[in-house]
Scaffold this motif. Structure first.
Motif, PDB file in Angstrom:
ATOM      1  N   MET A 105     -52.421  27.963  -4.202  1.00 12.48           N
ATOM      2  CA  MET A 105     -51.242  28.818  -4.289  1.00 12.48           C
ATOM      3  C   MET A 105     -51.568  30.098  -5.062  1.00 12.48           C
ATOM      4  O   MET A 105     -51.305  31.183  -4.586  1.00 12.48           O
ATOM      5  CB  MET A 105     -50.120  28.018  -4.950  1.00 12.48           C
ATOM      6  N   ILE A 106     -52.100  29.950  -6.265  1.00 15.93           N
ATOM      7  CA  ILE A 106     -52.430  31.117  -7.081  1.00 15.93           C
ATOM      8  C   ILE A 106     -53.515  31.948  -6.403  1.00 15.93           C
ATOM      9  O   ILE A 106     -53.478  33.185  -6.439  1.00 15.93           O
ATOM     10  CB  ILE A 106     -52.880  30.684  -8.498  1.00 15.93           C
ATOM     11  N   LYS A 107     -54.464  31.276  -5.762  1.00 14.29           N
ATOM     12  CA  LYS A 107     -55.552  31.983  -5.095  1.00 14.29           C
ATOM     13  C   LYS A 107     -55.021  32.864  -3.963  1.00 14.29           C
ATOM     14  O   LYS A 107     -55.486  33.980  -3.764  1.00 14.29           O
ATOM     15  CB  LYS A 107     -56.559  30.974  -4.556  1.00 14.29           C
ATOM     16  N   SER A 108     -54.022  32.377  -3.236  1.00 15.22           N
ATOM     17  CA  SER A 108     -53.480  33.172  -2.131  1.00 15.22           C
ATOM     18  C   SER A 108     -52.579  34.305  -2.632  1.00 15.22           C
ATOM     19  O   SER A 108     -52.322  35.247  -1.896  1.00 15.22           O
ATOM     20  CB  SER A 108     -52.724  32.283  -1.155  1.00 15.22           C
ATOM     21  N   LEU A 109     -52.103  34.217  -3.868  1.00 17.36           N
ATOM     22  CA  LEU A 109     -51.268  35.289  -4.417  1.00 17.36           C
ATOM     23  C   LEU A 109     -52.047  36.585  -4.632  1.00 17.36           C
ATOM     24  O   LEU A 109     -51.468  37.654  -4.621  1.00 17.36           O
ATOM     25  CB  LEU A 109     -50.624  34.859  -5.734  1.00 17.36           C
ATOM     26  N   LYS A 110     -53.357  36.483  -4.809  1.00 18.37           N
ATOM     27  CA  LYS A 110     -54.145  37.702  -5.014  1.00 18.37           C
ATOM     28  C   LYS A 110     -54.087  38.597  -3.786  1.00 18.37           C
ATOM     29  O   LYS A 110     -54.177  39.811  -3.895  1.00 18.37           O
ATOM     30  CB  LYS A 110     -55.586  37.376  -5.382  1.00 18.37           C
ATOM     31  N   TYR A 111     -53.900  38.000  -2.611  1.00 18.40           N
ATOM     32  CA  TYR A 111     -53.774  38.796  -1.396  1.00 18.40           C
ATOM     33  C   TYR A 111     -52.403  39.463  -1.294  1.00 18.40           C
ATOM     34  O   TYR A 111     -52.230  40.402  -0.535  1.00 18.40           O
ATOM     35  CB  TYR A 111     -54.005  37.921  -0.160  1.00 18.40           C
ATOM     36  N   GLN A 112     -51.446  38.941  -2.044  1.00 15.80           N
ATOM     37  CA  GLN A 112     -50.088  39.477  -2.005  1.00 15.80           C
ATOM     38  C   GLN A 112     -49.813  40.486  -3.123  1.00 15.80           C
ATOM     39  O   GLN A 112     -48.675  40.930  -3.269  1.00 15.80           O
ATOM     40  CB  GLN A 112     -49.073  38.330  -2.073  1.00 15.80           C
ATOM     41  N   LEU A 113     -50.817  40.867  -3.882  1.00 12.65           N
ATOM     42  CA  LEU A 113     -50.611  41.797  -5.001  1.00 12.65           C
ATOM     43  C   LEU A 113     -49.966  43.118  -4.557  1.00 12.65           C
ATOM     44  O   LEU A 113     -48.997  43.563  -5.186  1.00 12.65           O
ATOM     45  CB  LEU A 113     -51.914  42.043  -5.752  1.00 12.65           C
ATOM     46  N   PRO A 114     -50.432  43.769  -3.478  1.00 17.88           N
ATOM     47  CA  PRO A 114     -49.749  45.005  -3.053  1.00 17.88           C
ATOM     48  C   PRO A 114     -48.283  44.763  -2.694  1.00 17.88           C
ATOM     49  O   PRO A 114     -47.417  45.566  -3.028  1.00 17.88           O
ATOM     50  CB  PRO A 114     -50.545  45.462  -1.825  1.00 17.88           C
ATOM     51  N   ALA A 115     -48.001  43.628  -2.059  1.00 19.42           N
ATOM     52  CA  ALA A 115     -46.616  43.315  -1.692  1.00 19.42           C
ATOM     53  C   ALA A 115     -45.768  43.066  -2.936  1.00 19.42           C
ATOM     54  O   ALA A 115     -44.612  43.497  -3.000  1.00 19.42           O
ATOM     55  CB  ALA A 115     -46.575  42.103  -0.765  1.00 19.42           C
ATOM     56  N   VAL A 138     -33.993  55.234   4.129  1.00 17.38           N
ATOM     57  CA  VAL A 138     -34.842  54.790   3.011  1.00 17.38           C
ATOM     58  C   VAL A 138     -34.873  53.265   2.939  1.00 17.38           C
ATOM     59  O   VAL A 138     -35.945  52.668   2.775  1.00 17.38           O
ATOM     60  CB  VAL A 138     -34.350  55.403   1.679  1.00 17.38           C
ATOM     61  N   HIS A 139     -33.718  52.625   3.075  1.00 11.47           N
ATOM     62  CA  HIS A 139     -33.683  51.155   3.056  1.00 11.47           C
ATOM     63  C   HIS A 139     -34.538  50.574   4.180  1.00 11.47           C
ATOM     64  O   HIS A 139     -35.309  49.633   3.951  1.00 11.47           O
ATOM     65  CB  HIS A 139     -32.240  50.647   3.193  1.00 11.47           C
ATOM     66  N   THR A 140     -34.410  51.135   5.369  1.00  9.16           N
ATOM     67  CA  THR A 140     -35.199  50.648   6.502  1.00  9.16           C
ATOM     68  C   THR A 140     -36.694  50.798   6.214  1.00  9.16           C
ATOM     69  O   THR A 140     -37.480  49.866   6.432  1.00  9.16           O
ATOM     70  CB  THR A 140     -34.817  51.408   7.789  1.00  9.16           C
ATOM     71  N   GLY A 141     -37.094  51.950   5.711  1.00 13.59           N
ATOM     72  CA  GLY A 141     -38.511  52.196   5.414  1.00 13.59           C
ATOM     73  C   GLY A 141     -39.056  51.308   4.314  1.00 13.59           C
ATOM     74  O   GLY A 141     -40.175  50.786   4.413  1.00 13.59           O
ATOM     75  N   LEU A 142     -38.274  51.122   3.258  1.00 16.07           N
ATOM     76  CA  LEU A 142     -38.730  50.276   2.147  1.00 16.07           C
ATOM     77  C   LEU A 142     -38.993  48.849   2.607  1.00 16.07           C
ATOM     78  O   LEU A 142     -40.002  48.233   2.238  1.00 16.07           O
ATOM     79  CB  LEU A 142     -37.693  50.276   1.022  1.00 16.07           C
ATOM     80  N   PHE A 143     -38.099  48.315   3.422  1.00 21.45           N
ATOM     81  CA  PHE A 143     -38.263  46.929   3.853  1.00 21.45           C
ATOM     82  C   PHE A 143     -39.260  46.788   4.992  1.00 21.45           C
ATOM     83  O   PHE A 143     -39.872  45.729   5.147  1.00 21.45           O
ATOM     84  CB  PHE A 143     -36.902  46.310   4.185  1.00 21.45           C
ATOM     85  N   PHE A 144     -39.465  47.837   5.760  1.00 20.27           N
ATOM     86  CA  PHE A 144     -40.541  47.832   6.746  1.00 20.27           C
ATOM     87  C   PHE A 144     -41.880  47.702   6.032  1.00 20.27           C
ATOM     88  O   PHE A 144     -42.698  46.853   6.372  1.00 20.27           O
ATOM     89  CB  PHE A 144     -40.488  49.118   7.586  1.00 20.27           C
ATOM     90  N   VAL A 145     -42.089  48.538   5.018  1.00 21.90           N
ATOM     91  CA  VAL A 145     -43.359  48.512   4.274  1.00 21.90           C
ATOM     92  C   VAL A 145     -43.518  47.187   3.540  1.00 21.90           C
ATOM     93  O   VAL A 145     -44.610  46.596   3.540  1.00 21.90           O
ATOM     94  CB  VAL A 145     -43.443  49.713   3.301  1.00 21.90           C
ATOM     95  N   LEU A 146     -42.461  46.686   2.938  1.00 24.43           N
ATOM     96  CA  LEU A 146     -42.536  45.398   2.232  1.00 24.43           C
ATOM     97  C   LEU A 146     -42.990  44.288   3.173  1.00 24.43           C
ATOM     98  O   LEU A 146     -43.905  43.523   2.849  1.00 24.43           O
ATOM     99  CB  LEU A 146     -41.180  45.038   1.616  1.00 24.43           C
ATOM    100  N   THR A 147     -42.370  44.209   4.328  1.00 22.91           N
ATOM    101  CA  THR A 147     -42.713  43.144   5.270  1.00 22.91           C
ATOM    102  C   THR A 147     -44.126  43.312   5.809  1.00 22.91           C
ATOM    103  O   THR A 147     -44.863  42.323   5.956  1.00 22.91           O
ATOM    104  CB  THR A 147     -41.684  43.110   6.416  1.00 22.91           C
ATOM    105  N   LEU A 154     -46.285  44.315  -5.976  1.00 24.96           N
ATOM    106  CA  LEU A 154     -46.061  45.610  -6.622  1.00 24.96           C
ATOM    107  C   LEU A 154     -44.994  46.408  -5.880  1.00 24.96           C
ATOM    108  O   LEU A 154     -44.133  47.041  -6.496  1.00 24.96           O
ATOM    109  CB  LEU A 154     -47.368  46.396  -6.711  1.00 24.96           C
ATOM    110  N   TRP A 155     -45.047  46.389  -4.548  1.00 26.09           N
ATOM    111  CA  TRP A 155     -44.043  47.104  -3.750  1.00 26.09           C
ATOM    112  C   TRP A 155     -42.663  46.482  -3.960  1.00 26.09           C
ATOM    113  O   TRP A 155     -41.667  47.192  -4.054  1.00 26.09           O
ATOM    114  CB  TRP A 155     -44.431  47.089  -2.272  1.00 26.09           C
ATOM    115  N   LEU A 156     -42.602  45.147  -4.048  1.00 26.39           N
ATOM    116  CA  LEU A 156     -41.350  44.447  -4.278  1.00 26.39           C
ATOM    117  C   LEU A 156     -40.716  44.889  -5.593  1.00 26.39           C
ATOM    118  O   LEU A 156     -39.514  45.146  -5.657  1.00 26.39           O
ATOM    119  CB  LEU A 156     -41.615  42.939  -4.275  1.00 26.39           C
TER     120      LEU A 156
END
Length: 132
Positions: free
Chosen positions: A1-11, A44-53, A13-15
């Motif tokens: 679980m923790i190991k796979s979180l390193k891949y989610q770091l950009p997400a 802006v809302h559409t763009g923020l959540f597009f990038v997040l996803t 930070l964006w969150l």
């Protein structure tokens, strides 16, 4: 679980950035008194959540070391992004009373999530030989 979180770091930070942007008082943002065009906030809302996803999908692709995510994984990512949008709107409605929770903002968040999932399906699955 923790190991796979390193891949989610950009997400992650964006969150955090999205959480701050969506809950800061609009008076504190320079130039926020002028609106660029009607509906700018919804764009802006559409763009923020597009990038997040997209960032969550990208992290999952790197974590699984494959372009092909299962439909269940894609559904979980889309639901997580939608839930985060709903959470922000509830925060704006109940906690940060200087902001207002808006159904249209949640709709635009959902549109951004849908655009990201559609982009993944078209670009990653179809272009690389796997049918949707």
């Amino acid at each position: 679980m923790i190991k796979s979180l390193k891949y989610q770091l950009p997400a992650i930070l964006w969150l955090v950035l999205v959480l701050v942007i969506c809950n800061v008082p609009m008076n504190d943002i320079p130039g926020s008194s002028q609106e660029y065009y009607e509906g700018f906030d919804k764009t802006v809302h559409t763009g923020l959540f597009f990038v997040l996803t997209i960032l969550i999908l990208y992290g999952s692709i790197n974590s699984h070391k494959s372009l092909f995510l299962s439909f269940f994984t894609i559904f979980k990512i889309a639901f997580l992004s939608f839930f985060f949008g709903a959470f922000i709107e509830v925060l704006q409605w109940k906690v940060f009373t200087y902001r207002s929770g808006d159904w249209w903002d949640l709709f635009c968040d959902t549109v951004g999530v849908g655009m990201a999932v559609f982009s993944y399906l078209v670009l990653c699955r179809t272009r690389h030989g796997k049918k949707i």
